[in-house]
Scaffold this active site. Structure first.
Site, PDB file in Angstrom:
ATOM      1  N   ARG A 124      21.986 -17.958  -1.786  1.00  0.00           N
ATOM      2  CA  ARG A 124      21.408 -18.873  -0.811  1.00  0.00           C
ATOM      3  C   ARG A 124      22.372 -19.105   0.363  1.00  0.00           C
ATOM      4  NH1 ARG A 124      21.184 -24.174   0.481  1.00  0.00           N
ATOM      5  NH2 ARG A 124      19.149 -25.023   1.066  1.00  0.00           N
ATOM      6  N   GLU A 132      20.769 -32.205  11.323  1.00  0.00           N
ATOM      7  CA  GLU A 132      21.130 -31.938   9.928  1.00  0.00           C
ATOM      8  C   GLU A 132      22.152 -32.978   9.487  1.00  0.00           C
ATOM      9  OE1 GLU A 132      20.260 -30.035   7.222  1.00  0.00           O
ATOM     10  OE2 GLU A 132      21.879 -31.184   6.287  1.00  0.00           O
ATOM     11  N   TYR A 135      19.991 -11.980 -12.369  1.00  0.00           N
ATOM     12  CA  TYR A 135      19.978 -10.827 -11.460  1.00  0.00           C
ATOM     13  C   TYR A 135      21.296 -10.751 -10.697  1.00  0.00           C
ATOM     14  CZ  TYR A 135      18.117 -14.581  -8.435  1.00  0.00           C
ATOM     15  OH  TYR A 135      17.888 -15.770  -7.775  1.00  0.00           O
ATOM     16  N   ASP A 175       9.935 -27.709   1.561  1.00  0.00           N
ATOM     17  CA  ASP A 175       9.902 -28.622   0.410  1.00  0.00           C
ATOM     18  C   ASP A 175       9.435 -30.024   0.796  1.00  0.00           C
ATOM     19  OD1 ASP A 175      10.775 -26.626  -1.235  1.00  0.00           O
ATOM     20  OD2 ASP A 175      12.651 -27.582  -1.830  1.00  0.00           O
TER      21      ASP A 175
END
Ligand SMILES: Cc1cc2nc3c(=O)[nH]c(=O)nc-3n(C[C@H](O)[C@H](O)[C@H](O)COP(=O)(O)OP(=O)(O)OC[C@H]3O[C@@H](n4cnc5c(N)ncnc54)[C@H](O)[C@@H]3O)c2cc1C
Length: 406
Positions: A105, A32, A218, A299
């Site tokens: 997230r 990462e 929301y 993605d």
């Protein structure tokens, strides 16, 4: 010794793939490039097709009360706030076998990282960016940059979970077109819920339809904060290398855009002090979803327009699908080819339906009135049933009917 998988990218897709493949018996190294800041991003809708997988991987208990199960999707008309439909979600578990959840997230990423930390077969190399790779018949070699230092890694295969601007995709598909950046932009904000009008503080996902635009909001984190996403076309131009998630938006611009909507929308927008703009990006799955011992997921393989809220969900499905086909001691290139072929049909349908949904949301005039009439005529039960293929489907369609990923 168990086989070794290298995953490039520790986003939702890469982390879930690591968990699913570790369960299948692989040892994993995740590369990462960032430091993995946990608060990045905003709200995510985790539909039952994804929450079922997260539950199976023990991630849901770690997400715990940070996730909220909305009772409905409330569809409203921009002009006056009239209810067009309220699609019940409270029975998601009974209908689709898993809950419909709303989460930050960052909370999902924390839950994934905590689950990963409990598995000794997964190692994460942070601040380590893949720069190159080569594959032979027996394995892959990856070069990465850790700070200014070069590092190399060897494994049985490489999975590119490196997001929309995937280097792995580019290398597998040099002739591929660049991602399609849509005309529309998503403006996103997080606000304290107690600053909203009472009517907008419901345990629901609310969707406002309007001419050329829509708004979704929301509650998150037990209802303490509210996630707002407004989607509309604009003259905003993005630099090719701009940070896709951090471009600031001018509050005056969004206030002006929605000035003629129901006054509650104006109040909602006025509560947000800080907006981030996200260009909507779609890209068809590449010709070479995999090549030999290298494959793509999330993605990197298929950025999806957000109108069905399936970006993260389909990355999670990819992870589960990988673990169905990719077993230690298998024929790796054949398994990766099978994985891509099995996913392509479902992804293309999700992309098609997302695009169609976007067109419907943004209708104006007579077509919009006809849409609202049609939704009302259809009724809640038949409206909800239109999502059965998605929320109740398996990641690999018929190929996965009798195959489990763990
Ligand atoms: C910061 C951010 C915020 C988001 N917020 C939302 C949201 O609020 N709502 C929503 O619906 N969707 C959001 N998304 C999109 C949604 O999360 C994605 O559709 C979905 O999570 C796909 O996940 P992914 O793992 O395929 O890709 P990503 O989440 O993009 O993860 C890719 C990872 O790969 C890493 N990476 C890239 N290149 C390299 C390299 N060369 N070497 C090593 N690592 C590399 C990146 O740093 C990143 O961590 C967001 C995505 C990001 C990145």
């Amino acid at each position: 010794m168990s086989g070794h998988v290298l995953i490039d990218g520790a986003g939702v897709g890469g982390l879930t793939a690591a968990l699913a493949l570790a369960r299948a018996g692989w040892s994993i190294t995740l590369l990462e490039r960032s430091r993995l800041k946990k608060e990045v991003g905003a709200g995510l809708q985790i539909s039952p097709n994804a929450s079922a997988i997260l539950r199976e991987l023990d991630v849901l208990p770690r997400l715990g009360t940070a996730a909220l199960a909305p009772r409905a999707i409330h569809i409203r008309r921009s002009r006056d706030g009239a209810t067009i439909a309220r699609l019940p979600l409270a029975n998601a578990e009974r209908r689709w076998g898993a809950p419909y959840l709303l989460a930050h997230r960052g909370d999902l990423q924390s839950a994934l990282l905590d689950t990963v930390a409990a598995l000794p077969s997964i190692r994460i190399e942070t601040e380590c960016a893949l720069t190159d790779f080569s594959a032979t018949e027996s394995g892959v070699m990856v070069t990465a940059l850790r700070g200014a230092k070069s590092a190399s890694f060897a494994a049985d295969c490489l999975l590119g979970a490196d997001g929309t601007r995937s280097l792995v995709r580019e290398r597998l598909n040099p002739a591929d077109a660049t991602p399609h950046v849509a005309r529309d932009f998503a403006w996103r904000a997080l606000v304290k819920s107690d600053r909203l009008p009472l009517d907008l503080r419901q345990p629901e996902s609310t969707l406002w339809f309007g001419a050329g635009a829509h708004i979704v909001h929301y509650p998150l984190r037990g209802g303490r904060i509210t996630n707002i996403v407004a989607v509309f076309g604009g003259p905003n131009a993005f630099e090719a290398n701009a940070d896709l998630w951090a471009e600031p938006g001018d509050p005056r611009e969004i206030a002006a855009r929605f000035a003629d909507w129901d006054r509650r929308v104006g109040a909602l927008i006025a509560t947000a002090e800080e907006w981030r703009i996200w260009p909507l990006i779609e890209r068809s799955p590449p010709v070479n979803w995999s090549a030999g011992r290298v494959a793509l997921l999330g993605d990197a393989a298929h950025p999806i327009l957000p109108f069905l809220a399936q970006g993260a969900a389909q990355a999670i499905e990819d992870a589960a699908a990988l673990a169905i086909f990719l077993k230690p001691n298998c024929d790796v290139p054949a398994a990766l080819a099978e994985f891509g072929a099995a996913r392509r049909v479902r992804i293309e349908r999700v992309q098609r339906e997302s695009r169609r949904q976007g067109l419907l949301y943004h209708l104006s005039g007579v077509p919009a009135a006809c849409r609202d009439l049609a939704i009302r005529a259809l009724g809640e039960e038949r409206m909800v049933a239109r999502y059965d293929w998605l929320y109740g489907g398996t990641p690999v369609g018929d190929a996965g009917k009798n195959r489990r990923f763990s």
